[in-house]
Design a protein around this motif. Structure first.
Motif, PDB file in Angstrom:
ATOM      1  N   SER A 138      19.330   1.558  -7.612  1.00 34.74           N
ATOM      2  CA  SER A 138      19.304   2.755  -8.452  1.00 34.74           C
ATOM      3  C   SER A 138      20.375   3.712  -7.912  1.00 34.74           C
ATOM      4  O   SER A 138      21.439   3.265  -7.481  1.00 34.74           O
ATOM      5  CB  SER A 138      17.897   3.371  -8.441  1.00 34.74           C
ATOM      6  N   ALA A 142      19.633   9.425 -10.093  1.00 38.22           N
ATOM      7  CA  ALA A 142      18.438   9.217 -10.903  1.00 38.22           C
ATOM      8  C   ALA A 142      17.380  10.263 -10.589  1.00 38.22           C
ATOM      9  O   ALA A 142      16.449  10.470 -11.375  1.00 38.22           O
ATOM     10  CB  ALA A 142      17.863   7.829 -10.650  1.00 38.22           C
ATOM     11  N   LYS A 156      20.311   4.858 -14.214  1.00 33.52           N
ATOM     12  CA  LYS A 156      19.756   4.615 -12.891  1.00 33.52           C
ATOM     13  C   LYS A 156      18.324   5.134 -12.776  1.00 33.52           C
ATOM     14  O   LYS A 156      17.513   4.585 -12.022  1.00 33.52           O
ATOM     15  CB  LYS A 156      20.653   5.237 -11.817  1.00 33.52           C
ATOM     16  N   ALA A 157      17.991   6.191 -13.517  1.00 36.85           N
ATOM     17  CA  ALA A 157      16.597   6.627 -13.578  1.00 36.85           C
ATOM     18  C   ALA A 157      15.760   5.562 -14.277  1.00 36.85           C
ATOM     19  O   ALA A 157      14.612   5.287 -13.884  1.00 36.85           O
ATOM     20  CB  ALA A 157      16.497   7.958 -14.317  1.00 36.85           C
TER      21      ALA A 157
END
Length: 255
Positions: A138, A142, A156-157
Motif C-alpha cells: 500500500s 493511503a 493504495k487506500a
C-alpha cells in the motif's frame, strides 16, 4: 546463519513489480533466505533479467491488470506458499478537479484492479496448498492525504482495505494477509514526476532524493532493501500471529 523462522527453504513465492525497486529487493531478500522457487511478474523484462538469483526463477513479462494472464498463471504455477502484491504506477498527478478520467482509470487498473487479480489468484493457489501468507504494498498516502496524487492515494487506500477483508476471509484457512504502507522510498517510481525530473537536472538524482528525504522525521528516504525486510518479516513464520495489519513503514512521515 538464517534464523529458522526466516528460513523459506522448499517454498515458492510470487512477486509482482519485480523488475525494479521494492519488488526486485523482495526477490533478492527471499533468495537470500532460501526460497526454492520465485515467480516474478513485471512489464520490465530487462529489470527482471538483471536479477542475479540462485533459486529457480520463472519470469513473466505481463501487465498485472490482464485477467487472462492470471488464469494461465494459476494453471501453470502448481503450488504457492507466499505472494507479494507489489506492482504499481504513479504517472505524476493532479488535483482531483483537474484529474482526467483516463489517468484515473490507468492508475486504478494497475494499482487496484491488478492487485485484486494478483491477490485473488494467489489466495486460490494458497487455499489449494493448505495455507500461506501474502503481503500487499500500500502506501502512507493511503492514510495521510497528500494533495495532487488522488488516483494513487485512493488506489493504495483500496488495496489496504482489500488486505484487511482478505485477512478476515482466509484466517481460518491458515492464510495470513498483511500490507505495508511505505513513505518515501528511493525507487524509480519518482522518475515519472515532472518536479522530480527538474530536481534531478539541477542536483542529480542522489541529491534530489536526499532533499526530499531531509524533510522527514528520519531525515532520509528508505531504501528498497529496508522495505523488503519489513515485507519478509510479514511473510515469514516470525509473524505467525499477525494478519490484517497495515504496517506503516514511513520513517515517521505520518506523525
Amino acid at each position: 546463519m538464517t534464523e529458522p523462522a526466516l528460513d523459506f527453504s522448499g517454498r515458492s513465492a510470487l512477486v509482482t513489480g519485480a523488475g525494479s525497486g521494492i519488488g526486485a529487493a523482495v526477490a533478492r531478500w527471499l533468495d537470500a533466505h532460501g526460497i526454492a522457487t520465485l515467480h516474478l511478474v513485471d512489464v520490465n523484462a530487462e529489470g527482471m533479467a538483471a536479477l542475479d538469483l540462485s533459486c529457480e526463477v520463472h519470469r513473466h513479462v505481463h501487465d498485472v491488470s490482464d485477467p487472462q494472464f492470471w488464469g494461465g498463471f494459476e494453471r501453470a504455477a502448481g503450488t504457492l506458499d507466499h505472494a507479494v502484491v507489489n506492482a504499481g504506477i504513479a504517472l505524476g498527478g493532479a488535483p482531483i478537479a483537474e484529474q482526467t478520467f483516463q489517468h484515473w482509470r490507468r492508475v486504478m487498473a494497475v494499482n487496484l484492479d491488478g492487485a485484486f487479480l494478483t491477490l485473488a489468484a494467489a489466495l486460490r493457489l494458497m487455499q489449494a496448498n493448505g495455507g500461506g501468507s501474502a503481503v500487499v504494498t500500500s502506501s502512507i498516502t493511503a492514510i495521510k492525504p497528500v494533495p495532487g496524487i488522488g488516483a494513487y492515494g485512493v488506489s493504495k487506500a483500496g488495496v489496504a482495505h482489500m488486505t484487511r477483508i482478505a485477512a478476515a476471509e482466509n484466517a481460518a484457512r491458515g492464510i495470513r494477509v498483511n500490507a505495508v504502507a511505505p513513505g518515501g522510498v528511493d525507487t524509480a517510481i519518482w522518475d515519472s514526476g515532472e518536479a522530480f525530473r527538474k530536481a534531478v537536472e539541477d542536483h542529480g538524482r542522489e541529491g534530489a532524493i536526499a532533499a526530499m528525504g531531509a524533510g522527514t522525521p528520519r531525515g532520509r528516504f528508505a531504501t528498497a532493501d529496508e522495505i523488503a525486510g519489513d515485507i519478509g518479516y510479514l511473510l515469514s513464520d516470525m509473524a505467525a500471529n499477525v494478519t490484517g495489519v497495515v504496517l506503516n513503514t514511513d520513517g515517521g512521515f505520518s506523525l
